[in-house]
Scaffold this active site. Structure first.
Site, PDB file in Angstrom:
ATOM      1  N   ASP A  41     -56.003 -13.094  27.505  1.00  0.00           N
ATOM      2  CA  ASP A  41     -55.262 -13.037  29.149  1.00  0.00           C
ATOM      3  C   ASP A  41     -56.374 -12.294  29.975  1.00  0.00           C
ATOM      4  OD1 ASP A  41     -53.812 -11.156  28.642  1.00  0.00           O
ATOM      5  OD2 ASP A  41     -52.143 -11.900  28.873  1.00  0.00           O
ATOM      6  N   ASP A  64     -39.593 -10.463  31.769  1.00  0.00           N
ATOM      7  CA  ASP A  64     -38.863 -11.573  31.975  1.00  0.00           C
ATOM      8  C   ASP A  64     -39.286 -13.030  30.631  1.00  0.00           C
ATOM      9  OD1 ASP A  64     -42.639 -12.069  31.881  1.00  0.00           O
ATOM     10  OD2 ASP A  64     -42.053 -13.175  34.354  1.00  0.00           O
ATOM     11  N   HIS A  79     -42.307 -12.970  29.088  1.00  0.00           N
ATOM     12  CA  HIS A  79     -43.823 -14.274  28.962  1.00  0.00           C
ATOM     13  C   HIS A  79     -44.193 -13.438  27.725  1.00  0.00           C
ATOM     14  CE1 HIS A  79     -45.668 -10.381  31.443  1.00  0.00           C
ATOM     15  NE2 HIS A  79     -46.407 -10.171  30.324  1.00  0.00           N
ATOM     16  N   GLU A  98     -45.955 -17.290  32.357  1.00  0.00           N
ATOM     17  CA  GLU A  98     -44.548 -16.855  33.044  1.00  0.00           C
ATOM     18  C   GLU A  98     -43.139 -17.720  33.154  1.00  0.00           C
ATOM     19  OE1 GLU A  98     -44.218 -13.648  33.627  1.00  0.00           O
ATOM     20  OE2 GLU A  98     -45.791 -13.555  34.603  1.00  0.00           O
TER      21      GLU A  98
HETATM   22  C1  F6R Z   1     -50.936  -8.610  28.173  1.00  0.00           C
HETATM   23  C2  F6R Z   1     -49.790  -9.480  27.633  1.00  0.00           C
HETATM   24  C3  F6R Z   1     -48.451  -9.347  28.187  1.00  0.00           C
HETATM   25  C4  F6R Z   1     -48.262  -8.149  27.724  1.00  0.00           C
HETATM   26  C5  F6R Z   1     -46.484  -7.921  28.446  1.00  0.00           C
HETATM   27  C6  F6R Z   1     -46.057  -6.486  27.457  1.00  0.00           C
HETATM   28  O1  F6R Z   1     -52.108  -8.986  27.355  1.00  0.00           O
HETATM   29  O2  F6R Z   1     -50.192 -10.594  27.166  1.00  0.00           O
HETATM   30  O3  F6R Z   1     -47.932 -10.990  27.301  1.00  0.00           O
HETATM   31  O4  F6R Z   1     -48.154  -8.157  26.595  1.00  0.00           O
HETATM   32  O5  F6R Z   1     -46.918  -8.393  30.099  1.00  0.00           O
HETATM   33  O6  F6R Z   1     -47.155  -5.359  28.489  1.00  0.00           O
HETATM   34  P1  F6R Z   1     -46.239  -4.178  28.082  1.00  0.00           P
HETATM   35  O7  F6R Z   1     -46.894  -4.461  26.659  1.00  0.00           O
HETATM   36  O8  F6R Z   1     -47.711  -3.991  28.880  1.00  0.00           O
HETATM   37  O9  F6R Z   1     -45.034  -4.068  27.720  1.00  0.00           O
END
Ligand code: F6R
Length: 261
Positions: free
Chosen positions: A67, A136, A138, A143
Site C-alpha cells: 500500500d 481495526d 485491516h 479498512e
Molecule cells: C502496512 C500495512 C498495514 C499495517 C498495519 C499494522 O503496509 O499494510 O496493514 O501492517 O497497519 O501496522 P503496524 O505494524 O505498524 O502496527
C-alpha cells in the site's frame, strides 16, 4: 490457518525470516509481498543480518509493497516507498527496480491501480506475503467494510488507523494522509503463502477476530480464514484473547522443526 505463539518480537522476526530464507534458497527468483509499519521490522532486521552474512540473497527476487499513502511528496520520509527502502530494500541485495509499489502520486488513480495488479500478475503472483494487522482488523489498508473481493484501489483511512499511524508523523493526526492506495483483499488472497505477524495487547481484539471470529467485512483480515496457507505469528499479548490458545501451542510444539511454517 496455523497459529504460532512465541515469546516476543525477535523470535517472531526470526521465524518469519526463516520462511523467507527457506523460500529463497528453494526458489531464488521468488516474488515477495512486503508490508510496512512496525510489525515486520524484526523480520527485516534479521533478513538484513542474514544477507550481510551471505546466508540469503535477494538478487533474483522481486517484491511488491502492499500500500501507499495518497499525496505524500516523493521525498517524504513516511511515504511507504521510502519507508520500505530505508527499513529493508537498501539493506539487502535486491536488483535495482526489483521492488515495486503503488504510486500514491499518480494522476489517474484507477489506471495506476489496474497497472499495479497487472504487474503483480505478470511477475507470476506473490509467493510469500508478509502482513501486519491494524487494530481495526485491516490488512493492507483494507479498512472495515472493504469488499472481500477487492483489488488494488483507493481507500479512505479510518480515524482509528490515522490515530494509530500518527506516531510516525510526530503525533500529528492532521499530518496523516486521509487516503491510500492498497492491494485489495482478493489481491492479498492470491498470494501462495501469507505470513501475518502481530505483537502487543493493542492487536489482541483484531487477532481474536482474524483467527476465531466470523468472516466479515467488518473485520477484513477474517477473509484469511478462506486461504489454504496462512501462518499467524503472535506474541503472548496479541494472542491473549484466543480461546484455543493451548491447542495452538500444543500443535506447534508437536510439529517437527524441519517442517517450518
Ligand atoms: C502496512 C500495512 C498495514 C499495517 C498495519 C499494522 O503496509 O499494510 O496493514 O501492517 O497497519 O501496522 P503496524 O505494524 O505498524 O502496527
Amino acid at each position: 490457518m496455523e497459529v504460532v505463539i512465541l515469546d516476543g518480537a525477535q523470535t517472531i522476526g526470526r521465524l518469519a525470516a526463516d520462511a523467507i530464507t527457506d523460500l529463497l534458497q528453494r526458489q531464488p527468483e521468488s516474488v515477495l509481498g512486503l508490508a510496512t509499519g512496525s510489525s515486520p521490522l524484526a523480520s527485516y532486521d534479521e533478513l538484513a543480518r542474514r544477507c550481510g552474512a551471505g546466508e540469503v540473497s535477494f538478487k533474483r527476487a522481486r517484491g511488491f509493497t502492499l500500500d501507499e499513502y495518497v499525496g505524500l511528496a516523493a521525498d517524504h520520509p513516511q511515504r511507504y516507498r521510502n519507508v520500505i527502502d530505508t527499513e529493508f530494500v537498501s539493506r539487502v541485495d535486491f536488483a535495482p527496480g526489483a521492488v515495486r509499489g503503488p504510486d500514491g502520486l499518480a494522476e489517474d488513480i484507477p489506471a495506476t491501480c489496474a497497472a499495479y495488479e497487472a504487474e503483480i500478475a505478470a511477475a507470476g503472483g506473490v509467493d510469500l506475503q508478509i502482513l501486519g494487522i491494524g487494530t481495526d482488523g485491516h490488512i493492507g489498508f483494507n479498512e472495515p467494510g472493504s469488499s472481500l473481493a477487492s483489488r488494488t484501489r483507493i481507500k479512505t483511512l479510518t480515524t482509528q488507523t490515522r490515530l494509530d499511524n500518527a506516531r510516525f508523523f510526530d503525533g500529528n493526526l492532521e499530518a496523516v494522509p486521509t487516503h491510500c492506495l492498497t492491494q485489495g483483499l482478493a489481491t492479498i488472497m492470491s498470494a501462495r503463502h501469507v505470513v501475518l505477524v502481530a505483537a502487543g495487547q493493542g492487536k489482541a481484539e483484531a487477532v481474536h477476530h482474524l483467527v476465531e471470529g466470523a468472516v466479515s467485512a467488518l473485520w477484513p483480515a477474517t477473509i484469511l480464514q478462506h486461504h489454504p496457507h496462512v501462518s499467524v505469528l503472535l506474541d503472548e499479548a496479541a494472542a491473549s484473547r484466543l480461546q484455543l490458545s493451548s491447542y495452538y501451542r500444543d500443535t506447534y510444539r508437536a510439529k517437527p522443526a524441519w517442517q517450518g511454517i
